[in-house]
Design an enzyme around this catalytic site. Structure first.
Site, mmCIF file in Angstrom:
data_model
loop_
_atom_site.group_PDB
_atom_site.id
_atom_site.type_symbol
_atom_site.label_atom_id
_atom_site.label_comp_id
_atom_site.label_asym_id
_atom_site.label_seq_id
_atom_site.Cartn_x
_atom_site.Cartn_y
_atom_site.Cartn_z
ATOM 1 N N TYR A 56 10.754 5.836 -11.676
ATOM 2 C CA TYR A 56 10.796 6.670 -12.712
ATOM 3 C C TYR A 56 10.308 7.582 -12.449
ATOM 4 C CZ TYR A 56 11.533 3.301 -16.644
ATOM 5 O OH TYR A 56 11.965 2.345 -17.323
ATOM 6 N N HIS A 123 12.836 -5.507 -12.937
ATOM 7 C CA HIS A 123 13.382 -3.930 -13.395
ATOM 8 C C HIS A 123 14.878 -5.012 -13.894
ATOM 9 C CE1 HIS A 123 13.596 0.856 -14.266
ATOM 10 N NE2 HIS A 123 14.051 0.114 -15.445
ATOM 11 N N SER A 202 15.227 1.467 -25.058
ATOM 12 C CA SER A 202 15.389 2.688 -25.740
ATOM 13 C C SER A 202 15.647 2.306 -27.158
ATOM 14 C CB SER A 202 17.076 2.483 -24.820
ATOM 15 O OG SER A 202 16.688 3.006 -23.658
ATOM 16 N N ARG A 206 18.370 6.236 -26.429
ATOM 17 C CA ARG A 206 18.587 7.049 -25.250
ATOM 18 C C ARG A 206 18.869 8.564 -26.127
ATOM 19 N NH1 ARG A 206 18.830 4.916 -20.514
ATOM 20 N NH2 ARG A 206 19.628 2.600 -20.127
ATOM 21 N N GLY A 207 18.040 8.569 -27.394
ATOM 22 C CA GLY A 207 18.455 9.248 -28.801
ATOM 23 C C GLY A 207 19.368 9.811 -29.244
ATOM 24 N N SER A 211 20.195 12.122 -33.263
ATOM 25 C CA SER A 211 21.158 13.115 -33.489
ATOM 26 C C SER A 211 20.781 14.766 -32.728
ATOM 27 C CB SER A 211 21.266 13.451 -34.974
ATOM 28 O OG SER A 211 21.040 12.218 -35.879
HETATM 29 N N1 LIG Z 1 14.074 -1.332 -18.580
HETATM 30 C C1 LIG Z 1 15.225 -0.779 -18.502
HETATM 31 O O1 LIG Z 1 16.159 -0.924 -17.745
HETATM 32 C C2 LIG Z 1 14.987 0.304 -18.785
HETATM 33 C C3 LIG Z 1 16.041 1.595 -19.309
HETATM 34 C C4 LIG Z 1 15.898 2.458 -20.190
HETATM 35 C C5 LIG Z 1 14.402 2.913 -20.726
HETATM 36 N N2 LIG Z 1 13.614 2.325 -20.605
HETATM 37 C C6 LIG Z 1 12.193 2.091 -21.232
HETATM 38 O O2 LIG Z 1 11.880 2.521 -22.317
HETATM 39 C C7 LIG Z 1 11.978 3.333 -22.869
HETATM 40 C C8 LIG Z 1 12.253 4.625 -24.319
HETATM 41 O O3 LIG Z 1 13.859 4.242 -23.837
HETATM 42 P P1 LIG Z 1 14.710 5.839 -23.341
HETATM 43 O O4 LIG Z 1 13.831 6.535 -23.603
HETATM 44 O O5 LIG Z 1 15.808 5.731 -22.484
HETATM 45 O O6 LIG Z 1 15.222 5.732 -24.801
HETATM 46 P P2 LIG Z 1 15.103 5.528 -26.762
HETATM 47 O O7 LIG Z 1 14.042 5.751 -26.863
HETATM 48 O O8 LIG Z 1 16.316 5.963 -27.037
HETATM 49 O O9 LIG Z 1 15.318 7.781 -26.765
HETATM 50 C C9 LIG Z 1 14.257 8.425 -26.635
HETATM 51 C C10 LIG Z 1 15.051 10.085 -26.254
HETATM 52 O O10 LIG Z 1 15.361 9.864 -28.359
HETATM 53 C C11 LIG Z 1 14.280 11.085 -28.792
HETATM 54 N N3 LIG Z 1 13.335 10.632 -29.632
HETATM 55 C C12 LIG Z 1 12.421 10.270 -29.791
HETATM 56 N N4 LIG Z 1 11.639 10.424 -30.716
HETATM 57 C C13 LIG Z 1 12.828 11.160 -31.889
HETATM 58 C C14 LIG Z 1 12.016 10.967 -33.214
HETATM 59 N N5 LIG Z 1 10.938 10.748 -33.606
HETATM 60 N N6 LIG Z 1 13.349 11.675 -33.661
HETATM 61 C C15 LIG Z 1 15.157 12.305 -32.501
HETATM 62 N N7 LIG Z 1 14.442 12.557 -30.997
HETATM 63 C C16 LIG Z 1 13.798 11.819 -31.344
HETATM 64 C C17 LIG Z 1 13.615 11.435 -26.959
HETATM 65 O O11 LIG Z 1 13.442 13.015 -26.844
HETATM 66 P P3 LIG Z 1 12.693 13.675 -26.824
HETATM 67 O O12 LIG Z 1 11.245 13.595 -25.625
HETATM 68 O O13 LIG Z 1 12.684 15.249 -27.005
HETATM 69 O O14 LIG Z 1 11.180 13.188 -27.530
HETATM 70 C C18 LIG Z 1 15.115 11.084 -25.847
HETATM 71 O O15 LIG Z 1 15.705 12.104 -25.682
HETATM 72 C C19 LIG Z 1 11.803 4.520 -21.713
HETATM 73 O O16 LIG Z 1 10.897 5.637 -21.889
HETATM 74 C C20 LIG Z 1 11.266 3.556 -20.479
HETATM 75 O O17 LIG Z 1 9.774 3.138 -20.262
HETATM 76 C C21 LIG Z 1 13.353 0.413 -19.819
#
Ligand SMILES: NC(=O)c1ccc[n+]([C@@H]2O[C@H](COP(=O)([O-])OP(=O)(O)OC[C@H]3O[C@@H](n4cnc5c(N)ncnc54)[C@H](OP(=O)(O)O)[C@@H]3O)[C@@H](O)[C@H]2O)c1
Length: 325
Positions: A56, A123, A202, A206-207, A211
């Site tokens: 990252y 990973h 996620s 992923r958001g 919405s």
């Molecule tokens: N092991 C793997 O291969 C892998 C892959 C992907 C992710 N990850 C890990 O998992 C973590 C979380 O996953 P992710 O970030 O991919 O996806 P996520 O948590 O499903 O979604 C993040 C998205 O949701 C938005 N969001 C967050 N809180 C919100 C709320 N209360 N209302 C509306 N929108 C909201 C965020 O926007 P804002 O930033 O504007 O709040 C961002 O665009 C990552 O940070 C990473 O550490 C691991």
């Protein structure tokens, strides 16, 4: 904030973790000062589990987390990951060779500026290296005191069981949300059979479940989702239309669809810890509030129907090839 104990021997972590990827290069620009404020507020609210990875921000995410946790290290459980690295063509490749595992760990310790990593994940599984060799190298890191617990990310049930036979896996990190439930088939049952916890990445799709993204054009040019099939113009419109039942449930709870999506993951079991990612304190507060929402069995069932209807693969073709299936 409630705590959950995952794996055997157990690791006690907050029932909601903070995903840190968004502070670097995932979903649009992040302000450094606000990112650090989010980490501090998370700690103050009782979140002690922080997820990062060496890939990252090309290491920058670990540096940022280490900086934010300065003076508060003892209150944090740090999870990081190794396995992706750049090759001579400037493309990402997966490497699970034992020597590389040890080098990657030392580099992460330096960037995080810590003495040990609490939970170290591979990973992605390297299909050219027997998992026993990679898990063996990770176990040596535990014996050396550099790592406390180990786990795999996006691994198949068979690989998880093989790795666990080498050294207990404390957690598996896989994508799990209302729109991605594939692990329920064999990964989650295997984790449960072996006493391994699940770190759900996620959890907000992923958001998609937040919405906020209404059109593909809303995404910044470097937003990772530009290349994700679920965010293709046509799929996105269809997927957003599917969220109506979620919006109805949200209204009953005076909550947002994102909060209901997170509450759903939180209610899937005491062995599952979602790591929602956010760059803002506003969303962090909403996500914290979601830990207090209790969905009825009917609401869980209605929301749970989303996964079967979502349009588009969860990864693009390039990243599908890294999966261990
Ligand atoms: N092991 C793997 O291969 C892998 C892959 C992907 C992710 N990850 C890990 O998992 C973590 C979380 O996953 P992710 O970030 O991919 O996806 P996520 O948590 O499903 O979604 C993040 C998205 O949701 C938005 N969001 C967050 N809180 C919100 C709320 N209360 N209302 C509306 N929108 C909201 C965020 O926007 P804002 O930033 O504007 O709040 C961002 O665009 C990552 O940070 C990473 O550490 C691991």
């Amino acid at each position: 904030m409630d705590r959950k104990t995952i794996g055997t021997p157990g690791l006690e972590i907050s029932s909601l973790g903070l995903g840190c990827w968004g502070f670097s290069d995932a979903y649009g620009k992040a302000e450094r000062a606000e990112s650090i404020a989010v980490i501090h507020e998370a700690l103050n609210a009782g979140i002690n589990f922080f997820d990062t990875a060496d890939v990252y921000g090309a290491g920058g995410n670990e540096v940022l987390l280490g900086e934010a946790l300065k003076g508060r290290r003892q209150h944090a459980i740090i999870a990081t990951k190794f396995g992706f690295r750049g090759n001579e063509h400037g493309e990402l490749e997966v490497c699970g060779r034992p020597n590389y595992v040890k080098q990657a760990c030392d580099a992460s310790l330096r960037r995080l500026r810590v003495e040990h990593i609490d939970l170290y994940f591979q990973h992605r599984v390297d299909k050219d290296v027997p998992i026993e060799d990679t898990a063996g190298a990770m176990a040596e890191l535990v014996q050396a005191g550099k790592v406390r617990h180990i786990g795999l990310s996006e691994a198949s049930a068979e690989t998880i069981a093989r790795a666990h036979a080498v050294h207990p896996m404390t957690a598996v990190q896989s994508e799990y949300s209302l729109v991605t439930r594939g692990i329920e088939e064999s990964v989650l049952p295997t984790c449960r059979r072996l006493g391994i916890g699940l770190v759900a990445f996620s959890p907000l799709g992923r958001g998609l479940l937040g919405s906020q993204v209404r059109r593909k054009d809303d995404l910044a040019p470097d937003d990772y989702r530009k290349n994700l099939p679920r965010f293709d113009e046509q799929n996105l419109a269809r997927n957003l239309a599917l969220l109506e039942p979620l919006e109805n449930i949200a209204r009953t709870h005076d909550a947002t669809p994102a909060q209901i999506a997170l509450a759903w993951v939180l209610q899937q079991g005491g062995d599952i810890v979602p790591i929602a990612g956010t760059r803002t304190r506003k969303h962090l507060r909403e996500n914290l509030a979601a830990t207090k929402i209790v969905l009825t069995p009917e609401e869980l069932a209605v929301a749970g129907q989303l996964a079967g209807q979502v349009q588009g693969e969860r990864h693009n073709d390039r990243n599908l090839r890294f999966l261990d299936s």
